[in-house]
Write an enzyme that holds these catalytic residues in place. Structure first.
Site, short mmCIF file in Angstrom:
data_model
loop_
_atom_site.label_atom_id
_atom_site.label_comp_id
_atom_site.label_asym_id
_atom_site.label_seq_id
_atom_site.Cartn_x
_atom_site.Cartn_y
_atom_site.Cartn_z
N TRP A 80 -26.56 -22.21 105.38
CA TRP A 80 -26.14 -21.58 106.64
C TRP A 80 -24.63 -21.74 106.78
CZ3 TRP A 80 -23.61 -24.63 110.19
CH2 TRP A 80 -23.80 -26.02 110.09
N GLU A 125 -17.67 -35.53 114.07
CA GLU A 125 -17.82 -34.63 112.91
C GLU A 125 -16.45 -34.12 112.46
OE1 GLU A 125 -20.57 -33.94 111.27
OE2 GLU A 125 -22.29 -34.09 112.61
N GLU A 163 -20.84 -31.16 105.36
CA GLU A 163 -20.46 -31.77 106.63
C GLU A 163 -19.38 -30.95 107.35
OE1 GLU A 163 -21.48 -34.32 108.37
OE2 GLU A 163 -22.88 -35.27 106.99
N HIS A 166 -20.32 -28.74 110.19
CA HIS A 166 -20.84 -29.30 111.45
C HIS A 166 -19.78 -29.29 112.55
CE1 HIS A 166 -23.90 -31.75 108.83
NE2 HIS A 166 -24.02 -30.44 108.70
N GLU A 216 -26.43 -41.64 108.44
CA GLU A 216 -27.00 -40.28 108.43
C GLU A 216 -28.28 -40.24 109.27
OE1 GLU A 216 -25.66 -37.61 107.28
OE2 GLU A 216 -24.36 -38.11 105.60
N THR A 219 -27.29 -40.24 112.92
CA THR A 219 -26.76 -38.93 113.33
C THR A 219 -27.89 -37.93 113.48
OG1 THR A 219 -24.86 -39.49 111.98
CG2 THR A 219 -24.92 -37.29 112.88
N ASP A 248 -29.50 -31.02 108.10
CA ASP A 248 -28.54 -31.42 107.04
C ASP A 248 -28.45 -32.94 106.94
OD1 ASP A 248 -27.82 -28.83 106.44
OD2 ASP A 248 -25.73 -29.03 107.09
N GLU A 249 -28.34 -33.57 108.10
CA GLU A 249 -28.18 -35.03 108.10
C GLU A 249 -29.42 -35.70 107.48
OE1 GLU A 249 -25.26 -35.20 108.74
OE2 GLU A 249 -24.62 -34.52 110.72
N HIS A 252 -29.12 -35.59 103.79
CA HIS A 252 -28.13 -36.59 103.36
C HIS A 252 -28.73 -38.00 103.42
CE1 HIS A 252 -24.85 -33.59 104.91
NE2 HIS A 252 -25.41 -33.19 103.79
FE LIG Z 1 -24.51 -35.91 107.11
FE LIG Z 2 -22.51 -34.20 110.12
#
Ligand SMILES: [Fe+2]
Ligand SMILES: [Fe+2]
Length: 388
Positions: A80, A125, A163, A166, A216, A219, A248-249, A252
C-alpha cells in the site's frame, strides 16, 4: 514506533561494559510521569558490549535470515502507499476539495485527547531517520556500504522503507484535517530528530532485536486501539489507516521475534542475558527526547494522556512482556550457564512487577484528578490528564 514512556528503570546506571555489575533484582520501578529525558542524558553509556566472536553468529545466520526473515517484507508492487488512503490531488480541484471536505467532516468529531495521542504516534513515526541510524549502529548487522547485500542490511533498508509510509500517511491526514497546529508539530519533529535517542542497546544486536520485538508489538497494540477509537468517533477512513499501519507493525514484530527465537536456539545463555539486560534497562520508548519548545514535560504529559485513554498503558507493557516470555518459552530454557539461569529467573518474574507499576500509575492518575494541560499541537487547547 510507539511514543509513550512506560519504563523499567535499573537501580544501577553507572556501569562500564568492561566490568558490568551483576544483575540486580532490587531494581526501582518508576511511573511514566517520573521519567524524564533529562535523566536519560546523564547516564553513562555502554557501547559495543557484544563480544567480537559473536559477530560470526550473525554472519552465519545470513542464509537463514534470507529464507526466514526477508520473506516477511512485502514487495513494493504489492505494498500500500499513503496515496491509497488520502484525497487525490490530481483530480479536478473541486473533486479534490470535496474529498478534503469529507475528510474534515469525519475528523471534526475526534476528541482533543485522542488527537494528542494520535499526533504523538505520528511524530514518533516521523523520527524514522533516528531509527535507521540506530539500526546501523548494531554490530554485525549494520549496512556497511549503504548498499550492502547482506540479509541484515536488506532487511533494515526495506524495513525503513515500509516504516517511512507510516509517518507520511498520518502526517498528511492530520494536515488535511485542519484540527492540529502543524507548525508546532513540525517543530517537535525537528527537535526530536535533532536530539536523537538513547535506547541503551549498547550496539548489541541481541539487545537490539529484543528491543524491536517489544517495540513493534507495542506499536501494533497502540495503533490497533487508536483504530478502534477512530471508528467509534465516526472516522472509518482513519480507522482503516491505523489498522493498515498496525498490520505492518505486526509483520515487523513477527520478524524480530523470529530472530530472537533463533538466537535463543543457537546461543541460549547469550540471548537470555541480553533480554534480561534489555528489560532491566527498561524499554525506553523511541520518542523519549520529545519536546516542543513550550511544555517542559511534554513527553510525560503525552504518556499520562495515553495511560488515561488506555491507548498504551502499563497493563499493555506487562502484557507484552508476558507474551514474549511465553512466545520465546523463556521459562522452559534449558542448558543455561549460571548467569543465564539468573537472567531467566529475573525475566520471568518481571511482568508481575510491572503490573504493580500499573496499579501505581492508576493511583497517580487518580490523584491528578483536576489537572488539565495545554498541548501546543492542538492550538493550546487543554486536555485532562487524570482518569475520568
Ligand atoms: Fe514497524
Ligand atoms: Fe511504524
Amino acid at each position: 514506533m510507539n511514543s509513550h514512556a512506560l519504563a523499567w528503570t535499573p537501580s544501577c546506571v553507572a556501569q562500564t561494559h568492561r566490568h558490568p555489575k551483576p544483575p540486580s533484582k532490587s531494581a526501582t520501578l518508576q511511573s511514566p510521569a517520573t521519567i524524564s529525558a533529562t535523566a536519560t542524558t546523564l547516564r553513562t553509556k555502554k557501547t559495543h558490549t557484544m563480544p567480537q566472536e559473536k559477530i560470526e553468529i550473525f554472519k552465519s545466520l545470513e542464509n537463514w535470515a534470507s529464507h526466514s526473515i526477508l520473506p516477511l517484507l512485502k514487495p513494493v508492487e504489492k505494498s500500500w502507499q499513503p496515496q491509497d488512503m488520502l484525497p487525490d490531488s490530481s483530480l479536478p480541484s473541486d473533486e479534490f476539495i470535496d474529498q478534503v471536505r469529507a475528510l474534515q467532516d469525519r475528523t471534526a468529531q475526534l476528541p482533543d485527547d485522542y488527537l494528542v495521542v494520535l499526533v504523538g504516534a505520528m511524530i514518533t513515526e516521523e523520527a524514522l531517520p533516528t531509527y535507521q541510524t540506530w539500526f546501523n549502529q548494531l554490530d554485525g548487522v549494520e549496512d556497511e556500504t549503504g548498499v550492502s547485500t547482506s540479509s541484515w542490511a536488506k532487511w533494515s533498508r526495506s524495513w525503513t522503507a515500509e516504516e517511512n509510509r507510516h509517518g507520511d500517511l498520518l502526517r498528511t491526514y492530520l494536515y488535511l484535517s485542519g484540527r492540529v497546529d502543524m507548525q508546532m508539530i513540525e517543530k517537535t519533529i525537528h527537535y526530536l530528530i535533532a536530539a536523537g535517542m538513547d535506547l541503551r542497546t549498547e550496539n548489541n544486536p541481541y539487545m537490539g532485536f529484543a528491543y524491536t520485538s517489544f517495540q513493534e508489538r507495542a506499536t501494533c497494540t497502540s495503533h490497533g486501539k487508536m483504530a478502534r477509537m477512530a471508528k467509534e468517533s465516526g472516522d472509518p477512513v482513519l480507522a482503516r489507516i491505523l489498522g493498515t499501519i498496525a498490520a505492518d507493525e505486526k509483520r515487523h514484530e513477527t520478524a524480530y521475534m523470529r530472530i530472537v527465537e533463533k538466537l535463543l536456539e543457537v546461543d541460549p545463555s547469550g540471548a537470555i542475558i541480553a533480554i534480561k539486560d534489555m528489560m532491566r534497562n527498561k524499554f525506553t520508548m523511541p520518542a523519549h527526547m520529545m519536546k516542543d519548545g513550550r511544555d517542559p514535560h511534554l513527553y510525560d504529559h503525552l504518556g499520562a494522556v495515553s495511560q488515561r485513554l488506555k491507548v498504551y498503558s502499563t497493563t499493555d507493557y506487562a502484557d507484552i512482556v508476558d507474551f514474549l516470555i511465553g512466545r520465546w518459552r523463556l521459562d522452559k530454557l534449558e542448558g543455561l550457564t549460571s548467569e543465564g539461569r539468573s537472567a531467566q529467573e529475573f525475566v520471568c518474574g518481571l511482568a508481575h512487577l510491572i503490573r504493580r507499576l500499573d496499579e501505581r500509575a492508576d493511583e497517580q492518575a487518580r490523584k491528578m484528578e483536576l489537572q488539565r494541560v495545554k498541548f501546543s499541537w492542538i492550538f493550546d487547547r487543554e486536555v485532562l490528564l487524570a482518569k475520568k
